[in-house]
Write a protein that holds these residues in place. Structure first.
Motif, PDB file in Angstrom:
ATOM      1  N   THR A   1       1.089  -1.180   0.040  1.00 10.69           N
ATOM      2  CA  THR A   1       0.087  -0.125   0.082  1.00 10.69           C
ATOM      3  C   THR A   1       0.857   1.264   0.005  1.00 10.69           C
ATOM      4  OG1 THR A   1      -1.202  -1.317   1.271  1.00 10.69           O
ATOM      5  CG2 THR A   1      -1.979   1.136   1.173  1.00 10.69           C
ATOM      6  N   THR A   2       0.393   2.140  -1.041  1.00  3.37           N
ATOM      7  CA  THR A   2       1.339   3.540  -0.970  1.00  3.37           C
ATOM      8  C   THR A   2       0.894   4.668  -0.974  1.00  3.37           C
ATOM      9  OG1 THR A   2       2.748   1.834  -2.763  1.00  3.37           O
ATOM     10  CG2 THR A   2       3.392   4.130  -2.353  1.00  3.37           C
ATOM     11  N   VAL A   3       1.300   5.337  -0.191  1.00  2.00           N
ATOM     12  CA  VAL A   3       0.892   6.956  -0.170  1.00  2.00           C
ATOM     13  C   VAL A   3       2.003   7.779  -0.665  1.00  2.00           C
ATOM     14  CG1 VAL A   3       0.050   8.677   0.902  1.00  2.00           C
ATOM     15  CG2 VAL A   3      -0.566   6.344   1.635  1.00  2.00           C
ATOM     16  N   TYR A   4       1.792   8.503  -1.836  1.00  2.00           N
ATOM     17  CA  TYR A   4       2.738   9.036  -2.557  1.00  2.00           C
ATOM     18  C   TYR A   4       2.268  10.519  -2.708  1.00  2.00           C
ATOM     19  CZ  TYR A   4       5.898   9.541  -6.569  1.00  2.00           C
ATOM     20  OH  TYR A   4       7.101  10.190  -7.348  1.00  2.00           O
ATOM     21  N   VAL A   5       3.459  11.308  -2.388  1.00  2.00           N
ATOM     22  CA  VAL A   5       3.001  12.977  -2.241  1.00  2.00           C
ATOM     23  C   VAL A   5       3.609  13.643  -3.648  1.00  2.00           C
ATOM     24  CG1 VAL A   5       3.308  14.996  -1.240  1.00  2.00           C
ATOM     25  CG2 VAL A   5       2.604  13.214   0.263  1.00  2.00           C
ATOM     26  N   THR A   6       3.052  14.227  -4.138  1.00  4.55           N
ATOM     27  CA  THR A   6       3.848  14.963  -5.377  1.00  4.55           C
ATOM     28  C   THR A   6       2.929  16.225  -5.438  1.00  4.55           C
ATOM     29  OG1 THR A   6       4.276  14.755  -7.720  1.00  4.55           O
ATOM     30  CG2 THR A   6       2.478  14.022  -7.006  1.00  4.55           C
ATOM     31  N   HIS A   7       3.710  17.427  -6.350  1.00  4.21           N
ATOM     32  CA  HIS A   7       2.835  18.320  -6.762  1.00  4.21           C
ATOM     33  C   HIS A   7       3.026  18.420  -8.501  1.00  4.21           C
ATOM     34  CE1 HIS A   7       6.163  21.236  -4.964  1.00  4.21           C
ATOM     35  NE2 HIS A   7       6.449  20.893  -6.551  1.00  4.21           N
ATOM     36  N   ASP A   8       3.363  17.248  -8.817  1.00  2.00           N
ATOM     37  CA  ASP A   8       3.389  17.123 -10.293  1.00  2.00           C
ATOM     38  C   ASP A   8       2.035  16.289 -10.811  1.00  2.00           C
ATOM     39  OD1 ASP A   8       3.848  16.168 -12.839  1.00  2.00           O
ATOM     40  OD2 ASP A   8       5.975  16.184 -12.668  1.00  2.00           O
ATOM     41  N   GLN A   9       1.451  17.010 -11.425  1.00  2.00           N
ATOM     42  CA  GLN A   9      -0.048  16.066 -11.875  1.00  2.00           C
ATOM     43  C   GLN A   9       0.142  15.278 -12.680  1.00  2.00           C
ATOM     44  OE1 GLN A   9      -2.306  17.880 -14.678  1.00  2.00           O
ATOM     45  NE2 GLN A   9      -1.722  20.035 -14.149  1.00  2.00           N
ATOM     46  N   THR A  10       1.084  15.213 -13.772  1.00  3.04           N
ATOM     47  CA  THR A  10       1.217  14.168 -14.575  1.00  3.04           C
ATOM     48  C   THR A  10       1.656  13.015 -14.072  1.00  3.04           C
ATOM     49  OG1 THR A  10       2.388  15.678 -15.951  1.00  3.04           O
ATOM     50  CG2 THR A  10       2.362  13.825 -16.854  1.00  3.04           C
ATOM     51  N   GLU A  11       2.633  13.420 -12.966  1.00  2.00           N
ATOM     52  CA  GLU A  11       3.105  12.056 -11.858  1.00  2.00           C
ATOM     53  C   GLU A  11       1.920  11.520 -11.355  1.00  2.00           C
ATOM     54  OE1 GLU A  11       7.103  12.684 -10.593  1.00  2.00           O
ATOM     55  OE2 GLU A  11       6.093  12.209  -8.561  1.00  2.00           O
ATOM     56  N   ALA A  12       0.986  12.177 -10.727  1.00  2.00           N
ATOM     57  CA  ALA A  12       0.095  11.766  -9.873  1.00  2.00           C
ATOM     58  C   ALA A  12      -0.869  11.000 -10.962  1.00  2.00           C
ATOM     59  CB  ALA A  12      -0.728  12.772  -9.407  1.00  2.00           C
ATOM     60  N   LEU A  13      -1.215  11.497 -12.129  1.00  2.00           N
ATOM     61  CA  LEU A  13      -2.048  10.897 -13.191  1.00  2.00           C
ATOM     62  C   LEU A  13      -1.484   9.418 -13.608  1.00  2.00           C
ATOM     63  CD1 LEU A  13      -3.697  13.771 -15.033  1.00  2.00           C
ATOM     64  CD2 LEU A  13      -4.512  12.626 -13.144  1.00  2.00           C
ATOM     65  N   THR A  14      -0.364   9.592 -13.891  1.00  6.98           N
ATOM     66  CA  THR A  14       0.358   8.267 -14.585  1.00  6.98           C
ATOM     67  C   THR A  14       0.520   6.967 -13.401  1.00  6.98           C
ATOM     68  OG1 THR A  14       2.540   9.298 -14.089  1.00  6.98           O
ATOM     69  CG2 THR A  14       1.343   9.155 -16.448  1.00  6.98           C
ATOM     70  N   MET A  15       0.851   7.277 -12.270  1.00  5.59           N
ATOM     71  CA  MET A  15       1.201   6.404 -11.187  1.00  5.59           C
ATOM     72  C   MET A  15       0.260   5.770 -10.444  1.00  5.59           C
ATOM     73  SD  MET A  15       4.602   8.099  -9.786  1.00  5.59           S
ATOM     74  CE  MET A  15       5.436   6.636  -8.945  1.00  5.59           C
ATOM     75  N   SER A  16      -1.073   6.623 -10.327  1.00  4.16           N
ATOM     76  CA  SER A  16      -2.016   6.244  -9.001  1.00  4.16           C
ATOM     77  C   SER A  16      -3.165   5.435  -9.355  1.00  4.16           C
ATOM     78  CB  SER A  16      -2.493   7.579  -8.632  1.00  4.16           C
ATOM     79  OG  SER A  16      -1.389   8.529  -8.449  1.00  4.16           O
ATOM     80  N   ASP A  17      -3.536   4.627  -8.403  1.00  4.78           N
ATOM     81  CA  ASP A  17      -4.922   4.030  -8.569  1.00  4.78           C
ATOM     82  C   ASP A  17      -5.884   5.300  -8.357  1.00  4.78           C
ATOM     83  OD1 ASP A  17      -3.727   1.503  -9.017  1.00  4.78           O
ATOM     84  OD2 ASP A  17      -3.686   1.122  -6.712  1.00  4.78           O
ATOM     85  N   ARG A  18      -5.539   5.880  -7.102  1.00  8.28           N
ATOM     86  CA  ARG A  18      -6.541   7.116  -6.994  1.00  8.28           C
ATOM     87  C   ARG A  18      -5.506   8.170  -6.502  1.00  8.28           C
ATOM     88  NH1 ARG A  18     -11.031   6.181  -2.579  1.00  8.28           N
ATOM     89  NH2 ARG A  18      -9.345   5.112  -1.419  1.00  8.28           N
ATOM     90  N   VAL A  19      -6.413   9.517  -7.011  1.00  2.00           N
ATOM     91  CA  VAL A  19      -5.496  10.657  -6.658  1.00  2.00           C
ATOM     92  C   VAL A  19      -6.282  11.495  -5.693  1.00  2.00           C
ATOM     93  CG1 VAL A  19      -4.616  12.803  -7.585  1.00  2.00           C
ATOM     94  CG2 VAL A  19      -4.429  10.613  -8.939  1.00  2.00           C
ATOM     95  N   ALA A  20      -5.640  12.044  -4.604  1.00  4.71           N
ATOM     96  CA  ALA A  20      -6.640  12.931  -3.576  1.00  4.71           C
ATOM     97  C   ALA A  20      -5.859  14.351  -3.959  1.00  4.71           C
ATOM     98  CB  ALA A  20      -6.327  12.513  -2.084  1.00  4.71           C
ATOM     99  N   VAL A  21      -6.781  15.311  -4.399  1.00  4.96           N
ATOM    100  CA  VAL A  21      -6.528  16.497  -4.727  1.00  4.96           C
ATOM    101  C   VAL A  21      -6.561  17.514  -3.389  1.00  4.96           C
ATOM    102  CG1 VAL A  21      -6.553  18.458  -6.147  1.00  4.96           C
ATOM    103  CG2 VAL A  21      -6.929  16.327  -7.118  1.00  4.96           C
ATOM    104  N   PHE A  22      -5.325  17.939  -3.089  1.00  3.41           N
ATOM    105  CA  PHE A  22      -5.584  18.812  -1.739  1.00  3.41           C
ATOM    106  C   PHE A  22      -5.605  20.306  -1.970  1.00  3.41           C
ATOM    107  CE2 PHE A  22      -4.589  16.617   2.332  1.00  3.41           C
ATOM    108  CZ  PHE A  22      -4.654  15.302   1.700  1.00  3.41           C
ATOM    109  N   GLU A  23      -6.481  20.747  -1.471  1.00  3.56           N
ATOM    110  CA  GLU A  23      -6.285  22.304  -1.365  1.00  3.56           C
ATOM    111  C   GLU A  23      -6.685  22.963   0.015  1.00  3.56           C
ATOM    112  OE1 GLU A  23      -7.642  26.324  -3.355  1.00  3.56           O
ATOM    113  OE2 GLU A  23      -9.085  24.906  -2.453  1.00  3.56           O
TER     114      GLU A  23
END
Ligand SMILES: Nc1ncnc2c1ncn2[C@@H]1O[C@H](COP(=O)(O)OP(=O)(O)OP(=O)(O)O)[C@@H](O)[C@H]1O
Ligand SMILES: [Mg+2]
Lengths: 423, 366
Positions: B194-216
């Motif tokens: 199980t992985t929790v991955y933090v990034t602020h690169d959206q391409t990275e988020a879209l290509t790698m993840s099963d789900r993305v949590a968008v924080f603001e």
């Protein structure tokens, strides 16, 4: 092409070997760098390196004897000291001639004090004989052997002449032997009499106490340095000022303050007696001994430990500790296996600094050390300003320098000097 | 909702709040639940609270309020070293005084694992990232990418079930990032971590993840699979933040049959799909992806509304054409068309009609 090669040499565009043309182009740069350093270099050479060299060379110099008594030294060389006989008239006559020159130049007393280091009694012998020998004429009044023995019975003592013969060279190892509680006798090296053996002990004490002081500085400084590097920059600044506060007062004042604190009716003893921990009649002796020296010097040298430690710890990112903990290390393991090894360069730098400073420290042991808490440096100061035995002082200083260099070398071998970071 | 029972969730945040200074909430009412084996990315602008969430999960920050559960048990009072969570840090955090092998052996040593087993595991972990030959090196003798690989294998060597990564590729160049993105996702899926991955690169988020949590601003704005996030943003922040997006502002005229009629500020009418608007008169921001804008009227329904647009700029980008238009008073309207043989290349100054399918245009909050 700059990489064209002839006979394996890389050539520059104009065909000269690349190495040579590089060094030519670097020469100007080097010259300029040298010019910038030159004023300081000259200053240091003239005011520091040269005097130290002169001072150190005094530790083996003995030219006062052959220069004051040139003829005596020459003819005394032929005398067989093991024969059991006094030297013959030739030596006495030569001595008389040398002395009358020396007495006129008032140099005989200096020779007397010089030889007094090797055998007590020489100083007064030369002074007393000088007064009487002034009245003799080196040509008319011959022979001199009996006259001189009459003037001072020391001239009839075979040991006197043995000592003169032993110390007739331009150079001597006598001061170094003295430094380690030995002396040069006509029969070779011998230990000083028991009651005069203090220097080795003093060297040992200086080393041991410097180590203790360094150790207590590490113990007291490490937590402070850690705190400094882990609080917010603003609090760190404030703490740093507190650490540096001692530098704002004179060393003498701080040391004297310790005197006020530690003496038998000083602050600490008064408090202990007042709260009843110590009976009034048995006040603790905290000063004029090794304890006093260690306490006062630890306090004075502490900033020199904290600052290098701090500057190293500052560069250790806290993320390492987090990483270690995330991998399952307890707080202690994370500190010991991850943080501490990275802070060693700071400890090393601080330790070298404190140790070298304390090994040559003078003023604090002088004030709070009494007789049991003084260092070798106090002895050096004594020989320079009181006994005026500069040769011995120089020899002691040289040994101290060698010890420090040896320790430095050992440290380099064990820990590695490139592991030391001062900032 | 019905099929995500409480016991399925491996990592859970329940009503978690965090404040550092007692004045501002850095994390506001965070609810999140992750099944075992999921690769979840926290994506968001700088300062939105991603690292803070990760640190609360790892145990380096305590939640001001709420409950964090791991495998069903609350971990609020468990110290970091007992949580058994692997971590990869942005600047690798490899111990500089240890060799690569010693770095990897460290988590095993503190777990009191025997020497031979330790060595075997270290070599296996190095094998996973093809770094066996570097076991004897110091971290300073490795390149950035190699250091990152070692950091990754160090986080995996003690076989944690959960691995946290805080911008692990932030310091690497684009090409290396792409290689490592691929390696990380492959490893995570292979090992079932199980992985929790933090990034602020959206391409990275879209290509790698099963789900993305968008924080603001301390809140999760949307938690969804990458395709849903891109195609069906639930609010205008997400629409703006993920991918390129055209925004037009206006007022809802009416909502009928799942289609909202929107009157733009210049008076033009368009069709949109109501997402978080409910009644006529509300202000709205409509969002349309550049590649969903249609210039060919025949592909739209006969009664679809169209807008007049003036071509401002035509950019040839190889695989696609990017055309900037003036639409309804906005100069920043972009359309993207595929470079196909029959594709028209527009000229600046040309006036065209554009439109879209109502379901591609989302009427969001203003
Ligand atoms: N130790 C701290 N003390 C006080 N405030 C903090 C602390 N750490 C973070 N903050 C604040 O909390 C907010 C969220 O920080 P956080 O590090 O979680 O952001 P982030 O989403 O990881 O941003 P980035 O993408 O820049 O890493 C920021 O406003 C930050 O200033
Ligand atoms: Mg962050």
């Amino acid at each position: 092409m700059s990489d064209s090669t002839a006979n394996g040499l890389v050539l520059a565009a104009d065909g000269t070997p690349l190495k040579r043309s590089l060094s030519r182009s670097m020469r100007r740069q080097k010259m300029r760098a040298f010019m910038l350093v030159a004023p300081l270099l000259i200053f240091v050479l003239l005011t520091f390196i040269y005097p130290i060299g002169v001072m150190l060379s005094r530790s083996v110099q003995n030219d006062i004897v052959p220069e004051t008594l040139p003829e005596t030294v020459r003819v005394l060389g032929a005398w067989d000291s093991s024969s059991g006989d006094l030297p013959n008239e030739v030596v006495y006559a030569a001595f008389m001639r040398d002395m009358s020159v020396a007495i006129k130049a008032k140099k005989h007393t200096r020779l007397g004090s010089r030889l007094n280091y090797e055998k007590t009694g020489f100083s007064s012998m030369f002074r007393q004989s000088g007064r009487k020998m002034k009245k003799l004429d080196p040509v008319v009044d011959a022979p001199f052997k009996d006259k001189l023995i009459k003037i001072h019975k020391g001239w009839g003592d075979i040991e006197t002449w043995k000592t003169l013969q032993t110390y007739s060279g331009l150079y001597t190892s006598g001061y170094f032997l003295n430094s380690v509680d030995a002396r040069m006798t006509p029969e070779g090296m011998a230990w000083q009499p028991e009651d005069k053996q203090i220097l080795l002990k003093l060297f040992g004490r200086t080393l041991v106490m410097s180590l203790i002081i360094t150790g207590s500085c590490i113990l007291l400084g490490y937590p402070i340095a850690w705190l400094l590097s882990n609080v917010s920059p603003r609090s760190a600044n404030l703490l740093l000022i507190l650490v540096l506060l001692p530098f704002w007062t004179s060393l003498l004042v701080r040391t004297s303050a310790w005197k006020v604190m530690l003496q038998q009716n000083g602050v600490i003893n008064e408090v202990l007696v007042w709260i009843g921990l110590v009976p009034d009649g048995e006040r603790l002796i905290l000063i004029n001994n090794q304890f006093g020296t260690i306490v006062a010097m630890t306090h004075i040298l502490l900033p020199f430990m904290i600052l290098p430690m701090y500057s190293v710890m500052q560069t250790i990112p806290p993320v390492y500790l987090r990483a270690a903990k995330s991998m399952g290390a307890t707080n202690w393991t994370a500190f010991w296996r991850v943080y501490f090894p990275q802070s060693i360069p700071g400890i090393g730098a601080g330790s070298i600094l404190v140790f070298i400073l304390s090994i040559g420290y003078y003023i604090t042991p002088e004030i709070v050390g009494g007789t049991k808490g003084v260092f070798i440096s106090n002895r050096i100061a004594y020989h320079i300003s009181s006994s005026l035995n500069w040769g011995l002082a120089a020899a002691l200083g040289t040994i101290l320098l060698i010890v420090v260099l040896a320790l430095y070398w050992a440290y380099d071998r064990i820990v590695g000097i490139d592991n030391v970071k001062l900032g | 909702m019905a099929n995500t029972k409480k016991s399925d969730a491996f990592v859970e945040f329940e009503r978690v709040q965090k404040s550092y200074d007692g004045i501002n909430l850095v994390v506001k009412d965070l609810n999140l639940s992750m099944p075992r084996g999921e690769f979840l990315t926290m994506l968001g602008p700088s300062g939105s609270g991603k690292t803070t969430c990760l640190m609360m999960l790892a145990g380096f920050e305590t939640a001001t309020h709420g409950d964090i559960r791991l495998g069903g048990t609350s971990i609020n009072n468990i110290p970091p070293h007992k949580r058994g969570i692997g971590m990869v840090f942005q600047n690798y955090a490899l111990f500089p005084h240890m060799t690569v092998a010693e770095n990897l052996a460290f988590p095993l040593e503190v777990r009191k694992i025997g020497k031979s087993e330790r060595e075997e595991k270290v070599m296996r972990a190095l094998g996973m990232v093809q770094m066996q030959d570097f076991a004897g090196r110091r971290p300073s003798q490795l390149s950035g990418g190699q250091q990152q690989r070692i950091a990754l294998s160090r986080a995996l060597v003690f076989e944690p079930e959960l691995v946290l990564m805080d911008e692990p590729l932030g310091a690497l160049d684009k090409q290396l990032r792409e290689t490592l993105q691929f390696e990380i996702t492959n490893l995570a899926h292979e090992l079932g971590i199980t992985t929790v991955y933090v990034t602020h690169d959206q391409t990275e988020a879209l290509t790698m993840s099963d789900r993305v949590a968008v924080f603001e601003n301390g809140r999760i704005q949307q938690l969804a699979a990458p395709d849903k996030l891109y195609e069906e943003p639930e609010n205008s922040f997400v629409a703006q933040f993920i991918g390129e997006n055209n925004t037009l502002e206006g007022v809802i005229k009416e909502i009928k049959g799942g289609v909202a009629l929107v009157q733009l500020d210049n008076g033009d009418l368009i069709d949109a799909k109501p997402i978080n608007v409910t009644q006529a008169g509300q202000r709205t921001r409509v969002s349309i992806r550049p590649e969903r804008v249609e210039m060919d009227k025949s592909r739209l329904s006969s009664d679809a509304h169209t807008l007049k647009a003036e071509v401002l700029e035509f950019i040839y980008m190889g695989d696609i054409f990017r055309t900037r238009l003036r639409v309804a008073g906005s100069d920043a309207f972009v359309i993207k068309t595929r470079n196909a043989p029959d594709q028209i290349r527009l000229q600046p100054g040309q006036i065209i009609d554009i439109g879209w399918l109502a379901e591609d245009c989302r009427a969001l909050d203003a």
